[in-house]
Each structure stands twice: as structure tokens, then as C-alpha cells.
Enzyme design. Structure first.
Site, PDB file in Angstrom:
ATOM      1  N   GLU A  90       2.639   2.902   7.067  1.00 22.51           N
ATOM      2  CA  GLU A  90       3.607   3.544   6.441  1.00 22.51           C
ATOM      3  C   GLU A  90       2.939   4.087   4.960  1.00 22.51           C
ATOM      4  O   GLU A  90       2.093   3.552   4.587  1.00 22.51           O
ATOM      5  CB  GLU A  90       4.926   2.833   6.000  1.00 22.51           C
ATOM      6  N   CYS A 103       1.202   6.863  -1.666  1.00 24.63           N
ATOM      7  CA  CYS A 103       0.774   5.473  -1.851  1.00 24.63           C
ATOM      8  C   CYS A 103       0.575   5.151  -0.033  1.00 24.63           C
ATOM      9  O   CYS A 103       1.570   5.341   0.608  1.00 24.63           O
ATOM     10  CB  CYS A 103       2.165   4.447  -2.125  1.00 24.63           C
ATOM     11  N   CYS A 110      -1.914  -7.552   6.980  1.00 28.48           N
ATOM     12  CA  CYS A 110      -2.932  -7.946   6.132  1.00 28.48           C
ATOM     13  C   CYS A 110      -2.924  -9.480   6.152  1.00 28.48           C
ATOM     14  O   CYS A 110      -1.804 -10.047   6.503  1.00 28.48           O
ATOM     15  CB  CYS A 110      -1.853  -7.522   4.666  1.00 28.48           C
ATOM     16  N   CYS A 114       0.058 -13.273   0.617  1.00 26.63           N
ATOM     17  CA  CYS A 114       0.875 -13.549  -0.599  1.00 26.63           C
ATOM     18  C   CYS A 114       2.210 -13.979  -0.326  1.00 26.63           C
ATOM     19  O   CYS A 114       3.182 -13.215   0.505  1.00 26.63           O
ATOM     20  CB  CYS A 114       0.774 -12.242  -1.287  1.00 26.63           C
ATOM     21  N   CYS A 117       5.238 -11.032  -0.255  1.00 25.64           N
ATOM     22  CA  CYS A 117       5.021  -9.689   0.211  1.00 25.64           C
ATOM     23  C   CYS A 117       5.515  -9.677   1.806  1.00 25.64           C
ATOM     24  O   CYS A 117       4.941 -10.582   2.378  1.00 25.64           O
ATOM     25  CB  CYS A 117       3.655  -9.391   0.119  1.00 25.64           C
ATOM     26  N   CYS A 334       7.579  -1.639  -3.391  1.00 23.48           N
ATOM     27  CA  CYS A 334       6.442  -2.256  -3.137  1.00 23.48           C
ATOM     28  C   CYS A 334       6.591  -3.696  -2.270  1.00 23.48           C
ATOM     29  O   CYS A 334       7.559  -4.258  -2.554  1.00 23.48           O
ATOM     30  CB  CYS A 334       5.926  -2.846  -4.554  1.00 23.48           C
TER      31      CYS A 334
HETATM   32  N1  SAH Z   1      -3.352  -5.863  -1.325  1.00 20.64           N
HETATM   33  C1  SAH Z   1      -3.184  -5.030  -2.613  1.00 20.64           C
HETATM   34  C2  SAH Z   1      -2.290  -3.974  -2.410  1.00 20.64           C
HETATM   35  C3  SAH Z   1      -0.818  -4.659  -2.218  1.00 20.64           C
HETATM   36  S1  SAH Z   1       0.745  -3.716  -2.649  1.00 20.64           S
HETATM   37  C4  SAH Z   1      -2.870  -6.103  -3.484  1.00 20.64           C
HETATM   38  O1  SAH Z   1      -2.626  -7.022  -3.420  1.00 20.64           O
HETATM   39  O2  SAH Z   1      -2.958  -5.584  -4.754  1.00 20.64           O
HETATM   40  C5  SAH Z   1       0.772  -3.349  -4.199  1.00 20.64           C
HETATM   41  C6  SAH Z   1       1.357  -4.291  -5.411  1.00 20.64           C
HETATM   42  O3  SAH Z   1       2.783  -4.688  -4.745  1.00 20.64           O
HETATM   43  C7  SAH Z   1       0.632  -5.652  -5.496  1.00 20.64           C
HETATM   44  O4  SAH Z   1       0.256  -6.100  -6.541  1.00 20.64           O
HETATM   45  C8  SAH Z   1       1.371  -6.652  -4.747  1.00 20.64           C
HETATM   46  O5  SAH Z   1       1.131  -7.933  -5.285  1.00 20.64           O
HETATM   47  C9  SAH Z   1       2.751  -6.134  -5.048  1.00 20.64           C
HETATM   48  N2  SAH Z   1       3.917  -6.564  -4.276  1.00 20.64           N
HETATM   49  C10 SAH Z   1       3.786  -6.973  -2.828  1.00 20.64           C
HETATM   50  N3  SAH Z   1       5.036  -7.401  -2.463  1.00 20.64           N
HETATM   51  C11 SAH Z   1       5.830  -7.047  -3.597  1.00 20.64           C
HETATM   52  C12 SAH Z   1       7.183  -7.539  -3.650  1.00 20.64           C
HETATM   53  N4  SAH Z   1       8.138  -7.837  -2.553  1.00 20.64           N
HETATM   54  N5  SAH Z   1       7.833  -7.164  -4.508  1.00 20.64           N
HETATM   55  C13 SAH Z   1       7.155  -6.621  -5.664  1.00 20.64           C
HETATM   56  N6  SAH Z   1       5.576  -6.380  -5.700  1.00 20.64           N
HETATM   57  C14 SAH Z   1       4.971  -6.766  -4.619  1.00 20.64           C
END
Ligand code: SAH
Length: 354
Positions: A90, A103, A110, A114, A117, A334
Site C-alpha cells: 500500500e 508514503c 516486515c 514492533c 504495528c 501509521c
Molecule cells: N520500519 C520503519 C517505518 C515504519 S512506519 C520504522 O520502524 O521506522 C513509520 C512510523 O509509524 C514508525 O515510527 C512506526 O514505529 C510507527 N508506527 C507503526 N505502527 C504504528 C501504530 N499502530 N500507531 C502509530 N504509529 C505506528
């Protein structure tokens, strides 16, 4: 790179390719320019038919738009793309007063694991090729009729876990006969892969680095981000200093606020001292309210917590803003990407496990 993944080729590589298939070198420029306009070979009207057929039969990797969801306020559109092997990713197009950002995703799934996420829940399926990252921008630009001014590599995937492809993509993005997007208009977000942050600093690419911090101590960070077990904050902060010293670009630290986990005044103080003592250079904190992913059990803080937290940081001298969340009503926010379609893929490959 596949021999026929022509969308991943630099202009020089594309020229060689054209010559190798018996075409004049100038075809390279024509094709390069078509690619940035999101076009498929059958539409490349200034090319001879046999070449168009050859490109179509080979590894032309323009993603196809499966669906587009538009938010009610018209500010955000989420694209679901099919890649040539049927995998999906996406991208989210965001229209701001000052321009349009896209974006994009860098991997199918991935493996960083985390806790909060959605994109990591079924592990990583595969890396995206440079062509497939360029293709997201070209296809969304064509569909929307809008010029994409800014690119954020913050969609599905950990870009620095797909290092070579991402760096090649960045170089292609900047080509003047292609998309021509200046790298100062690109932000790349990482969960904190220390060796790759340093390597990126040495590439001479002026992209803005965003580092996902989410906690001020190793203990707290390990609870949310398995990557913290491999790279503790000392090492991460050292890499961030190196990035700043090499590029002169201020680092943006992302901090997702999660109720009861990292949203207390003590957390705010912790972040400020961490950045003051271990980073030392000017930096920015980007606060994000958790977008809840049901299965994780983690909750978004109530009320105007983000504004309060930002105020605490600012009052202690740390530059901070709250990120406006766009696309909440289309699951484009996000960490919510790709959650429904790919909910239970097999082939788990999580960072935690291996
Ligand atoms: N792999 C990269 C890009 C991830 S997405 C990274 O880890 O930075 C971009 C941002 O969104 C990251 O800071 C990630 O931690 C955050 N993120 C992921 N899931 C989220 C959620 N459910 N709510 C808010 N932020 C989130």
C-alpha cells in the site's frame, strides 16, 4: 537485479540494455521518461511495436492499482497495489496545503516485530525492488493527476532491512529524466538498524532520517521493539550523531504515544535527557498518537495527551510537534497498512525468532 527488470535500471544501465537488444541508445531516455509517468509498455506510443512487446513480456514491474480509498475530507487516498507476482503493498497519498506527499512501502510485510504495528504481524514476505518503489510513486502520480512533491519511506517494511534496493531507489528517484524528486524532499524512517544508519550516512544522499524511538530507556524500548535487544540506545544515539555529522541533516525522532507505556511526565523527562546527553545535536521529536491495532491490546492515550506531551518536551527545551494524523478513516494511518488483506499469511519470519 533481474536482467529484464528495466524499471530498476539507471539511465546508463538502460542504455546498455537497449544496445544489447539491438535498439538505438536513445530509446533508454524515452522509456525512462515513460516509467516516471506510470505508463505500461503497450502505451509507449513512440516505441516500435516489437520493443513494446518485448518490454511487456519481460520484467516490467509497474504495480497495478487494485483499489483506491479516499478519505471523507479528500485529503488522503490509500492505494492498494498488486505487484507482478501477486503480492500486495500500500501507499498513502497525502494532500497538504504546501504540496502532496506519498508514503510508500519498502517490503512486503516486515520482520522487525514492533509490538504496536500491523505491518509486522505476519512477518516479512519479501523485499521490494527499486522498480516497485519507483512504480508506487509513478502509478499514484498518474492516477491522481498530481505531482508528488515529497516521498516518505514510512509505509510497510523496514527500509534499512532492504538496504541496497532502497539506496538504488533513492538514486533513481533523483534522476532528472525520471521523477526528478530532490532527496531533500525525502524522509526515510527506520526502527534503528545501527550499521545501516552509518552506511547511509556515508552514501552522500541528503535524505531526512526519521528514527523510531518510542521509549527513553533500553528496558522500555525492548518491550515495544525487538530491535532494541540487538542495538541498545547507546549504539543508536552514536549512529544518529554520526548521521548528523556526515549529512548536516537534523534527525527526526518518532515517538508513538501508547497509554500507560510511554506517556507519563517521567517519559517526557527521560526523552529530553536522553536526547540532550546522548544525541547532543539539535533534533526534532515527532509525536504520533497510537493508531490502535486491535490484536495488540495496546491503547491510545485519552484526550489531548499528545499536545500535553509536546508541551512538556518543548518546555524542557526539546523541539517537538504532534503529527497530524491523516487517513484514519481509511486505515491509512501509521501502522495500519495491509492489515486486512494479508492478515494471516504463512511464511512468518520475525526478527524476534530468528
Ligand atoms: N520500519 C520503519 C517505518 C515504519 S512506519 C520504522 O520502524 O521506522 C513509520 C512510523 O509509524 C514508525 O515510527 C512506526 O514505529 C510507527 N508506527 C507503526 N505502527 C504504528 C501504530 N499502530 N500507531 C502509530 N504509529 C505506528
Amino acid at each position: 537485479m533481474n536482467n529484464d527488470d528495466i524499471m530498476s535500471m539507471t539511465p546508463a544501465e538502460l542504455r546498455e540494455y537497449m544496445i544489447s537488444v539491438g535498439e538505438p541508445a536513445y530509446r533508454a531516455k524515452q522509456v525512462f521518461s515513460w516509467i516516471s509517468r506510470g505508463v505500461f509498455p503497450e502505451e509507449m506510443t513512440n516505441l516500435p511495436l516489437p520493443l513494446r512487446e518485448k518490454l511487456a513480456a519481460g520484467g516490467y514491474r509497474m504495480p497495478r492499482i487494485l483499489t483506491r480509498q479516499d478519505s471523507k475530507d479528500g485529503e488522503t487516498s490509500k492505494y492498494l497495489f498488486a505487484l507482478v507476482d501477486g503480492e500486495c503493498v500500500e501507499s498513502v497519498l497525502m494532500r497538504h496545503g504546501y504540496g502532496t506527499s506519498l508514503c510508500i512501502s519498502s517490503q512486503v510485510g516486515c520482520r522487525m516485530g514492533c509490538a504496536f504495528c500491523a505491518s509486522t504481524r505476519a512477518g516479512r514476505v519479501r523485499d521490494l525492488l527499486p522498480s516497485e518503489m519507483i512504480g508506487q510513486i509513478a502509478a499514484a502520480g498518474r492516477d491522481s493527476g498530481e505531482r508528488v512533491d515529497k516521498v516518505v519511506v514510512m509505509g510497510i517494511g523496514e527500509p534499512l532491512d532492504n538496504y541496497e534496493n532502497v539506496v538504488k531507489f533513492l538514486r533513481l528517484l533523483n534522476e532528472k529524466d525520471g521523477l526528478g524528486i530532490g532527496l531533500r524532499n525525502v524522509s526515510l524512517s527506520t526502527c534503528g538498524l545501527v550499521p545501516e544508519i552509518k552506511k547511509l550516512a556515508d552514501e552522500g544522499l541528503p535524505v531526512t532520517l526519521s528514527v523510531s524511538l518510542h521509549a527513553y530507556s533500553d528496558e522500555k524500548r525492548r518491550e515495544l521493539m525487538p530491535v532494541a535487544r540487538k542495538y541498545p540506545l547507546d549504539a543508536l544515539m552514536e549512529a544518529c550523531r554520526y548521521y548528523f555529522e556526515k549529512t548536516g541533516r537534523r534527525i527526526s525522532f518518532e515517538y508513538t504515544l501508547i497509554a500507560g507505556k510511554n506517556d507519563s511526565p517521567e517519559d517526557a523527562r527521560g526523552i529530553v535527557s536522553l536526547l540532550r546527553e546522548k544525541m547532543g545535536y539539535p533534533s526534532h521529536v515527532n509525536l504520533i498518537l497510537l493508531n490502535e491495532v486491535k490484536e495488540t491490546g495496546l491503547r491510545r492515550p485519552a484526550g489531548d495527551m499528545a499536545a500535553k506531551f509536546a508541551e512538556m518536551l518543548v518546555s524542557m527545551g526539546q523541539n517537538a510537534t504532534v503529527r497530524r494524523s491523516l487517513g484514519g478513516d481509511i486505515e491509512g494511518a501509521c501502522g495500519q497498512l495491509r492489515r486486512t488483506r494479508e492478515a494471516d499469511r504463512s511464511g512468518k519470519e520475525n526478527f524476534t525468532k530468528g
